[in-house]
Design an enzyme around this catalytic site. Structure first.
Site, PDB file in Angstrom:
ATOM      1  N   TYR A  23      37.830  47.081  38.236  1.00 56.60           N
ATOM      2  CA  TYR A  23      36.598  46.293  38.101  1.00 56.60           C
ATOM      3  C   TYR A  23      35.356  47.171  38.323  1.00 56.60           C
ATOM      4  O   TYR A  23      34.280  46.853  37.828  1.00 56.60           O
ATOM      5  CB  TYR A  23      36.566  45.171  39.147  1.00 56.60           C
ATOM      6  N   CYS A  69      35.520  48.899  49.785  1.00 53.50           N
ATOM      7  CA  CYS A  69      36.423  48.586  48.684  1.00 53.50           C
ATOM      8  C   CYS A  69      37.778  48.434  49.349  1.00 53.50           C
ATOM      9  O   CYS A  69      38.177  49.288  50.147  1.00 53.50           O
ATOM     10  CB  CYS A  69      36.455  49.715  47.659  1.00 53.50           C
ATOM     11  N   CYS A  90      38.351  41.581  47.321  1.00 56.72           N
ATOM     12  CA  CYS A  90      37.755  42.588  46.450  1.00 56.72           C
ATOM     13  C   CYS A  90      36.237  42.517  46.612  1.00 56.72           C
ATOM     14  O   CYS A  90      35.638  41.477  46.332  1.00 56.72           O
ATOM     15  CB  CYS A  90      38.150  42.284  45.001  1.00 56.72           C
ATOM     16  N   ASN A  91      35.640  43.610  47.051  1.00 56.79           N
ATOM     17  CA  ASN A  91      34.184  43.646  47.217  1.00 56.79           C
ATOM     18  C   ASN A  91      33.471  43.589  45.869  1.00 56.79           C
ATOM     19  O   ASN A  91      32.441  42.920  45.729  1.00 56.79           O
ATOM     20  CB  ASN A  91      33.761  44.950  47.911  1.00 56.79           C
TER      21      ASN A  91
HETATM   22  N1  DGL Z   1      39.508  46.560  45.440  1.00 56.14           N
HETATM   23  C1  DGL Z   1      38.271  46.410  44.775  1.00 56.14           C
HETATM   24  C2  DGL Z   1      37.111  46.284  45.775  1.00 56.14           C
HETATM   25  O1  DGL Z   1      37.291  45.901  46.925  1.00 56.14           O
HETATM   26  C3  DGL Z   1      37.861  47.310  43.641  1.00 56.14           C
HETATM   27  C4  DGL Z   1      38.771  48.124  42.836  1.00 56.14           C
HETATM   28  C5  DGL Z   1      38.383  48.173  41.360  1.00 56.14           C
HETATM   29  O2  DGL Z   1      37.555  49.007  40.950  1.00 56.14           O
HETATM   30  O3  DGL Z   1      38.901  47.341  40.635  1.00 56.14           O
HETATM   31  O4  DGL Z   1      35.993  46.525  45.446  1.00 56.14           O
END
Ligand code: DGL
Length: 273
Positions: free
Chosen positions: A46, A192, A78-79
């Site tokens: 993402y 993240c 997910c942030n």
């Molecule tokens: N785990 C996701 C977060 O906490 C991001 C990883 C991604 O780039 O998809 O931001």
């Protein structure tokens, strides 16, 4: 009056495997709950995606997951997603959503040198939400925002049992370490959910020791509070799904088994989705 036990079902969602770091804390906090972990392997990563794309991916995934699983609570682990989609989700579904946003407030309170770094995806560092948190809670600190391009993918590779190029990891975290005369960074926010998967490497590769701030236990406490009326006994069930419908491979199953040791039945549950 004797309370009747009601088992809670918690859906934990991330673009990939990073949300397992939040799941680990949730299981510790609520071993009695049933957990479904969903990874959007179709949408990962993402981090580099435009905001509209992230919103659409999460809303689509939730359409399927919520109608199939009927959770009592959804944790967006997910942030990159939480800093955007929480208002959309809450407007559409009348169930509690617990988000994961950069732990800037605790870092700013904890830092003795008043130099903190926020290690996140490029998406999270560019969000208005993140900049507002910095303004609101860290005005007295020097804040360095680091948008790491490769770290989430490196963490996925690591969870699939592959070797990592540690020089690459060191280069990704290097901008977090800032020195200004006698002062230097003393807190790095893991903003993240993938990054705590690599924390042991970060500690070893860091140019000097810092406090690595992982918000997972606080997120677990928040979910527990939301589900305070749904409590049960014993150990709940666990299942894992990819949005693509793919099955986890052997290496991932082994990593999950090691990573979530309290879930003795995890492998069995994953093997029979
Ligand atoms: N785990 C996701 C977060 O906490 C991001 C990883 C991604 O780039 O998809 O931001």
């Amino acid at each position: 009056m004797i309370a009747v036990p009601i088992r809670a079902k918690i859906l934990v969602f991330d673009s990939g495997l990073g949300g397992l770091t939040v799941l680990r804390a949730l299981i510790k906090q609520r071993p009695d709950a049933d957990f479904v972990y969903a990874a959007d392997d179709l949408g990962f990563p993402y981090g580099p995606r435009p905001e509209d794309d992230v919103v659409a991916l999460v809303m689509n995934a939730m359409d399927t997951l919520i109608s199939a699983e009927k959770p009592d609570c959804v944790v967006i682990a997910c942030n990159t997603a939480s800093t955007l989609v929480l208002p959309h989700l809450r407007a559409k579904w009348p169930i509690p959503f617990v988000g994961t946003v950069p732990a800037i407030k605790p870092a700013a309170e904890f830092s003795a040198t008043r130099m903190i770094s926020i290690l996140a995806t490029p998406g999270t560092v560019s969000r208005d939400y993140t900049r507002d948190l910095v303004e609101k809670f860290a005005g007295h600190c020097d804040v360095t925002l680091v948008g790491a391009k490769k770290l989430a993918s490196l963490a996925e590779v690591f969870m699939h049992g592959e070797q990592l190029d540690e020089a690459e990891v060191a280069a990704e975290i290097a901008p977090c370490f800032v020195a200004d005369g006698e002062r230097r960074t003393d807190c790095v926010v893991l903003a993240c959910t993938h990054y705590p998967l690599l924390k042991e490497k970060f500690v070893r590769l860091a140019p000097w020791p810092v406090h690595w701030i992982d918000p997972a236990p606080a997120i677990a406490r928040r979910a527990d509070q939301v589900l305070r009326d749904r409590r049960s006994e014993g150990q709940g069930a666990f299942s894992f799904r990819y949005t693509s419908g793919a099955q986890p491979d052997e290496k991932l199953r082994a990593a999950l088994q090691k990573f979530l040791p309290a879930r003795a039945r995890a492998e069995e549950a994953i093997a029979r989705p």
